[in-house]
Scaffold this active site. Structure first.
Site, PDB file in Angstrom:
ATOM      1  N   GLU A   1       3.262   5.274  -9.414  1.00 51.54           N
ATOM      2  CA  GLU A   1       4.466   4.800  -8.463  1.00 51.54           C
ATOM      3  C   GLU A   1       5.239   3.757  -9.194  1.00 51.54           C
ATOM      4  O   GLU A   1       4.827   3.014  -9.682  1.00 51.54           O
ATOM      5  CB  GLU A   1       3.759   3.861  -7.084  1.00 51.54           C
TER       6      GLU A   1
ATOM      7  N   GLU B   1      -2.908   0.261  -0.543  1.00 54.55           N
ATOM      8  CA  GLU B   1      -2.761  -0.471  -2.006  1.00 54.55           C
ATOM      9  C   GLU B   1      -3.660  -1.403  -1.866  1.00 54.55           C
ATOM     10  O   GLU B   1      -4.170  -2.249  -1.039  1.00 54.55           O
ATOM     11  CB  GLU B   1      -1.247  -1.137  -1.698  1.00 54.55           C
TER      12      GLU B   1
ATOM     13  N   ARG C   1      -4.639  -7.478   1.017  1.00 51.78           N
ATOM     14  CA  ARG C   1      -4.634  -8.439  -0.097  1.00 51.78           C
ATOM     15  C   ARG C   1      -6.052  -9.141  -0.134  1.00 51.78           C
ATOM     16  O   ARG C   1      -6.540  -9.680   0.895  1.00 51.78           O
ATOM     17  CB  ARG C   1      -3.442  -9.438  -0.006  1.00 51.78           C
TER      18      ARG C   1
ATOM     19  N   ARG D   1      -3.236 -12.238   3.517  1.00 54.01           N
ATOM     20  CA  ARG D   1      -1.994 -13.179   4.129  1.00 54.01           C
ATOM     21  C   ARG D   1      -1.460 -12.369   5.477  1.00 54.01           C
ATOM     22  O   ARG D   1      -0.865 -12.573   6.166  1.00 54.01           O
ATOM     23  CB  ARG D   1      -1.052 -13.435   3.124  1.00 54.01           C
TER      24      ARG D   1
ATOM     25  N   HIS E   1      -1.215  -3.017   2.389  1.00 54.69           N
ATOM     26  CA  HIS E   1      -1.760  -3.435   1.018  1.00 54.69           C
ATOM     27  C   HIS E   1      -2.986  -4.705   1.693  1.00 54.69           C
ATOM     28  O   HIS E   1      -2.398  -5.462   2.471  1.00 54.69           O
ATOM     29  CB  HIS E   1      -0.571  -4.207   0.502  1.00 54.69           C
TER      30      HIS E   1
ATOM     31  N   HIS F   1       4.324  -6.074   6.810  1.00 54.78           N
ATOM     32  CA  HIS F   1       5.198  -7.197   7.281  1.00 54.78           C
ATOM     33  C   HIS F   1       5.321  -7.309   8.894  1.00 54.78           C
ATOM     34  O   HIS F   1       5.569  -8.253   9.552  1.00 54.78           O
ATOM     35  CB  HIS F   1       6.626  -7.416   6.581  1.00 54.78           C
TER      36      HIS F   1
ATOM     37  N   ASN G   1       5.520   1.166   4.767  1.00 55.32           N
ATOM     38  CA  ASN G   1       4.646   0.088   4.621  1.00 55.32           C
ATOM     39  C   ASN G   1       4.903  -1.053   5.733  1.00 55.32           C
ATOM     40  O   ASN G   1       5.975  -1.452   6.117  1.00 55.32           O
ATOM     41  CB  ASN G   1       4.943  -0.654   3.378  1.00 55.32           C
TER      42      ASN G   1
ATOM     43  N   THR H   1       4.525  -8.200  -4.664  1.00 54.80           N
ATOM     44  CA  THR H   1       4.036  -7.829  -5.966  1.00 54.80           C
ATOM     45  C   THR H   1       4.817  -7.940  -6.960  1.00 54.80           C
ATOM     46  O   THR H   1       6.215  -7.050  -6.947  1.00 54.80           O
ATOM     47  CB  THR H   1       3.301  -6.306  -5.821  1.00 54.80           C
TER      48      THR H   1
ATOM     49  N   HIS I   1       9.492  -0.485  -3.768  1.00 59.24           N
ATOM     50  CA  HIS I   1       9.599  -2.081  -3.885  1.00 59.24           C
ATOM     51  C   HIS I   1      11.133  -2.410  -3.958  1.00 59.24           C
ATOM     52  O   HIS I   1      11.892  -2.014  -4.894  1.00 59.24           O
ATOM     53  CB  HIS I   1       8.926  -2.798  -5.069  1.00 59.24           C
TER      54      HIS I   1
HETATM   55  N1  PXP Z   1       5.080  -0.219  -3.366  1.00 61.57           N
HETATM   56  C1  PXP Z   1       4.177  -1.003  -3.690  1.00 61.57           C
HETATM   57  C2  PXP Z   1       3.270  -0.500  -4.639  1.00 61.57           C
HETATM   58  C3  PXP Z   1       4.165  -2.240  -2.923  1.00 61.57           C
HETATM   59  O1  PXP Z   1       3.344  -3.253  -3.428  1.00 61.57           O
HETATM   60  C4  PXP Z   1       5.215  -2.550  -2.066  1.00 61.57           C
HETATM   61  C5  PXP Z   1       5.211  -3.999  -1.653  1.00 61.57           C
HETATM   62  O2  PXP Z   1       3.936  -4.440  -0.938  1.00 61.57           O
HETATM   63  C6  PXP Z   1       6.126  -1.812  -1.785  1.00 61.57           C
HETATM   64  C7  PXP Z   1       6.144  -0.397  -2.609  1.00 61.57           C
HETATM   65  C8  PXP Z   1       7.037  -1.945  -0.619  1.00 61.57           C
HETATM   66  O3  PXP Z   1       8.047  -2.702  -1.042  1.00 61.57           O
HETATM   67  P1  PXP Z   1       8.936  -3.365  -0.206  1.00 61.57           P
HETATM   68  O4  PXP Z   1       8.306  -3.877   1.086  1.00 61.57           O
HETATM   69  O5  PXP Z   1       9.670  -4.283  -0.954  1.00 61.57           O
HETATM   70  O6  PXP Z   1       9.732  -2.263   0.674  1.00 61.57           O
END
Ligand code: PXP
Length: 248
Positions: free
Chosen positions: A151, A70, A45, A49, A43, A10, A7, A101, A190
């Site tokens: 998921e 996402e 949003r 952001r 994602h 960030h 992902n 999330t 997550h």
């Molecule tokens: N899966 C989903 C559905 C999420 O919303 C997120 C966070 O955006 C993640 C996985 C990844 O989480 P993390 O950034 O804590 O690894």
């Protein structure tokens, strides 16, 4: 074997801190792919952001693996998703106040809205996933809705320690076993990091792990190649260990 999907949100968070054009999440994603990511997740949003609309289309055009988008049920974002040509969608709950999330979708409570959106997303040819807490009734509701994937939210597992962590791992295992029995494919993610990923990667039947924050943060110290490569090998090793010791 569970595949690592990285992902990139960030990377965009850092860029947006200065409204600059760098660091570029697309360039970072290409490096992540070269280092072993089997897919890229972002994602979009409602408050934009981190990821911006053009990031989604640029990622789709540039990456060589699969783009997992996402999104919440906000009609504006669903409209963008329908045009995005993403390979996969993951529906998530979203609130403006949250830092990330916080919990899974309440599929039962959202059944009406989801019934409108899930088939439309699936009609684009993409795989559709519902981000849920590892609760058996949420798994059943997801199967009733005809989703292809769930998921499982690993956030509570990631925050727990000692026997509480074992209990959370057990909940994840029960939820994933029921999902598979009901014909669903299972992803998880997550809060996963280098220290806690192995037991989740070792659960039977997990297709994809979505991991963002820990890898992006580690890449600031060691670079994208190392950060992604190390996570990918931890996942591979966990799978081998669980195959050799299936009951542990
Ligand atoms: N899966 C989903 C559905 C999420 O919303 C997120 C966070 O955006 C993640 C996985 C990844 O989480 P993390 O950034 O804590 O690894």
């Amino acid at each position: 074997m569970a595949k690592l999907h990285v992902n990139i949100d960030h990377v965009a968070t850092v860029r947006q801190a200065r409204r600059e054009s760098f660091p570029d999440p697309v360039e970072w994603a290409l490096r992540a792919e070269a280092a072993g990511a089997a897919g890229i997740t972002c994602h979009l949003r409602v408050d934009r952001r981190h990821v911006q609309d053009q990031d989604v289309s640029r990622l789709r055009d540039a990456i060589g693996t699969r783009l997992n988008l996402e999104l919440s049920l906000a009609p504006e974002i669903v409209g963008i998703a329908l045009e995005s040509r993403a390979h996969a969608f993951c529906l998530v709950p979203e609130s403006r106040e949250e830092v990330t999330t916080e919990g899974g979708l309440n599929v039962r409570a959202e059944l009406d809205r989801l019934t409108g959106v899930v088939p439309a997303l699936a009609d684009t040819g993409a795989a559709v996933s519902l981000f849920i807490d590892p609760e058996l009734d949420q798994v059943r509701a997801s199967a009733e809705l005809g989703a292809m994937f769930v998921e499982l939210h690993t956030g509570r597992y990631a925050l727990a320690t000692g026997s509480a962590r074992e209990a959370e791992l057990e909940r994840l295992q029960q939820a994933s076993m029921l999902a598979m029995e009901l014909g669903l494919l299972v992803n998880a993610g997550h809060g996963l990091d280098y220290e806690n990923v192995a037991p989740v990667a070792g659960l039977p039947g997990i297709e994809e792990l979505n991991i963002g924050f820990a890898i992006v943060a580690e890449s600031l110290y060691s670079g994208v190649d190392q950060a992604v490569g190390r996570m990918a090998s931890l996942i591979r090793e966990a799978e081998t260990t669980s195959r050799n010791h299936p009951s542990s």
